[in-house]
Design a protein around this motif. Sequence first.
Motif, PDB file in Angstrom:
ATOM      1  N   VAL A   1      26.706  33.376  84.558  1.00 38.96           N
ATOM      2  CA  VAL A   1      27.373  34.224  85.551  1.00 38.96           C
ATOM      3  C   VAL A   1      26.570  34.205  86.855  1.00 38.96           C
ATOM      4  O   VAL A   1      27.129  34.127  87.956  1.00 38.96           O
ATOM      5  N   GLU A   2      25.253  34.245  86.734  1.00 39.70           N
ATOM      6  CA  GLU A   2      24.416  34.212  87.926  1.00 39.70           C
ATOM      7  C   GLU A   2      24.500  32.850  88.614  1.00 39.70           C
ATOM      8  O   GLU A   2      24.568  32.773  89.848  1.00 39.70           O
ATOM      9  N   VAL A   3      24.506  31.760  87.842  1.00 37.12           N
ATOM     10  CA  VAL A   3      24.651  30.427  88.426  1.00 37.12           C
ATOM     11  C   VAL A   3      25.989  30.324  89.161  1.00 37.12           C
ATOM     12  O   VAL A   3      26.063  29.789  90.283  1.00 37.12           O
ATOM     13  N   ALA A   4      27.047  30.844  88.564  1.00 37.25           N
ATOM     14  CA  ALA A   4      28.363  30.800  89.216  1.00 37.25           C
ATOM     15  C   ALA A   4      28.341  31.529  90.550  1.00 37.25           C
ATOM     16  O   ALA A   4      28.964  31.086  91.529  1.00 37.25           O
ATOM     17  N   GLY A   5      27.634  32.642  90.624  1.00 37.30           N
ATOM     18  CA  GLY A   5      27.583  33.422  91.849  1.00 37.30           C
ATOM     19  C   GLY A   5      26.753  32.807  92.942  1.00 37.30           C
ATOM     20  O   GLY A   5      26.807  33.265  94.101  1.00 37.30           O
ATOM     21  N   GLN A   6      25.986  31.760  92.642  1.00 36.72           N
ATOM     22  CA  GLN A   6      25.090  31.159  93.627  1.00 36.72           C
ATOM     23  C   GLN A   6      25.729  30.032  94.422  1.00 36.72           C
ATOM     24  O   GLN A   6      25.087  29.472  95.305  1.00 36.72           O
ATOM     25  N   SER A   7      26.969  29.673  94.127  1.00 29.95           N
ATOM     26  CA  SER A   7      27.639  28.585  94.825  1.00 29.95           C
ATOM     27  C   SER A   7      28.952  29.070  95.426  1.00 29.95           C
ATOM     28  O   SER A   7      29.691  29.821  94.782  1.00 29.95           O
ATOM     29  N   GLN A   8      29.251  28.625  96.633  1.00 31.07           N
ATOM     30  CA  GLN A   8      30.502  29.008  97.266  1.00 31.07           C
ATOM     31  C   GLN A   8      31.695  28.507  96.475  1.00 31.07           C
ATOM     32  O   GLN A   8      32.753  29.153  96.462  1.00 31.07           O
ATOM     33  N   ARG A   9      31.543  27.359  95.818  1.00 37.28           N
ATOM     34  CA  ARG A   9      32.660  26.787  95.068  1.00 37.28           C
ATOM     35  C   ARG A   9      33.003  27.603  93.823  1.00 37.28           C
ATOM     36  O   ARG A   9      34.123  27.542  93.333  1.00 37.28           O
ATOM     37  N   THR A  10      32.030  28.320  93.286  1.00 40.75           N
ATOM     38  CA  THR A  10      32.269  29.019  92.012  1.00 40.75           C
ATOM     39  C   THR A  10      32.101  30.530  92.100  1.00 40.75           C
ATOM     40  O   THR A  10      32.380  31.228  91.132  1.00 40.75           O
ATOM     41  N   ALA A  11      31.655  31.039  93.237  1.00 42.59           N
ATOM     42  CA  ALA A  11      31.388  32.475  93.340  1.00 42.59           C
ATOM     43  C   ALA A  11      32.630  33.310  93.039  1.00 42.59           C
ATOM     44  O   ALA A  11      32.548  34.370  92.395  1.00 42.59           O
TER      45      ALA A  11
END
Length: 452
Positions: free
Chosen positions: A128-138
């Motif tokens: 979840v934290e990794v997803a939030g760190q990218s504009q493509r996946t936030a």
Amino acid sequence: MRSPPACRAFHPDIRRRRPPTRSASLAETSDRKGLAPRRAALALVRDVTERGRMLYEDTPVLAGLAPQERARAMRLAGEALRQAARADRVLKPHLARRPPPAALAILRLATVEFAQGAAAHGVVDAWVEVAGQSQRTASFRGLVNAVLRKLEGLTPEDWEKLPVPTLPRWLRRPLVDAWGDRAVQRIEDAHVRGAPLDLTPRSDVDAEALAAEIGATVLPTGSLRHTGAAQVTALPGFAEGRFWVQDAAAALPVRLLAPAKGERVLDLCAAPGGKTLQLAAAGAEVTALDLSEARLARVAENLGRCDLAAQIVAGDALRYEERGWDAVCLDAPCSATGTIRRHPDLPVARDGAGIDELIVQQAQLIDHALTLLKPGGRLLYCTCSLIPDEGEVQVEEALLRHPGLAMAPLPEAAWIDPEWAAPEGGLRTRPDHWSERGGMDGFFMAVLIKAA
């Protein structure tokens, strides 16, 4: 992964009196969660699925990671590619529609971690934290959290009951034509299990003693097989050059050639160099030729580490003209379809295009290599392909093109498994061979003798 100091783990009053700086705290939290190798694994998977790039250990994506983090990222990315079909089957009931590639890659990677028995809470929080760190996946952070919470009960036992992923149609169809559907199913079973670490010991090394030292077993062919997780460079004997990494099947062609001490042997298309090392260790006078100077640098590095000698030449094999060789080793460029258990990215990044051109090039290389041999010299031809047109058929057609050319009979040797004997001559290995030992790469190999 670095553990926090013991005083901070067990004495919270000390932590309150000496608070870490905010930047150090964030770095330690990220380190504990293992975000860096996960981010790298995500980038690697996306490179393969979205850009058609192959996985390489020296890719810039892995720059800056510690060796164990690089290894973890590569393992996780490889397993997510290998098990993508199983992950999609698990995810499908929880998705109203297929998410964009980047979000799907995160879900697949996390699902594979669940299947490997990783702690569910840590997996969910980290991804979840990794997803939030990218504009493509936030914007998909909530979706990732919701779906992964539903998968927290997934166990390795549940995972193993799922159907085995099948090869893509462009590859499965010709393999079924060649080997039959049941054999291809066994090959797919071998692919999903992955590959152990195989090593070739230097010829002057006691293989049994080395195997005991590094926790490996000695295979009937003399290769060492390490089945656990291992960082190669940290194994005892690596720095001293007592072995090099080489799949057990890849080590067979030079054994079939059986070079004699002092023979002049030309290793065409030599990189990554495993066969060059074998030839040099056998006492042959070896010249290693390859088009890639960067890959030849790796060959030279391994020769130096193993205290072996060979002449290194960068150039086009089809333009090389020195003649009079006792033997030529031609590990020809091919589809590499025999190595999928070690390279699960291959059937994802490739679509079968270019194989016809490779087949033409292989025939040209055979014809040219024969001109470089002295009369009565030997040509070792091999490819790490499962497609007969790149192996058995090439040799059959070469024999028709060159009157007087003959195939050397297979030696009566204990290391040759009768199952490997190809009806046309030579040896054929497949990933489903040696299944009880962990399989092997798919290879075809044969020794051709030039007319005297």
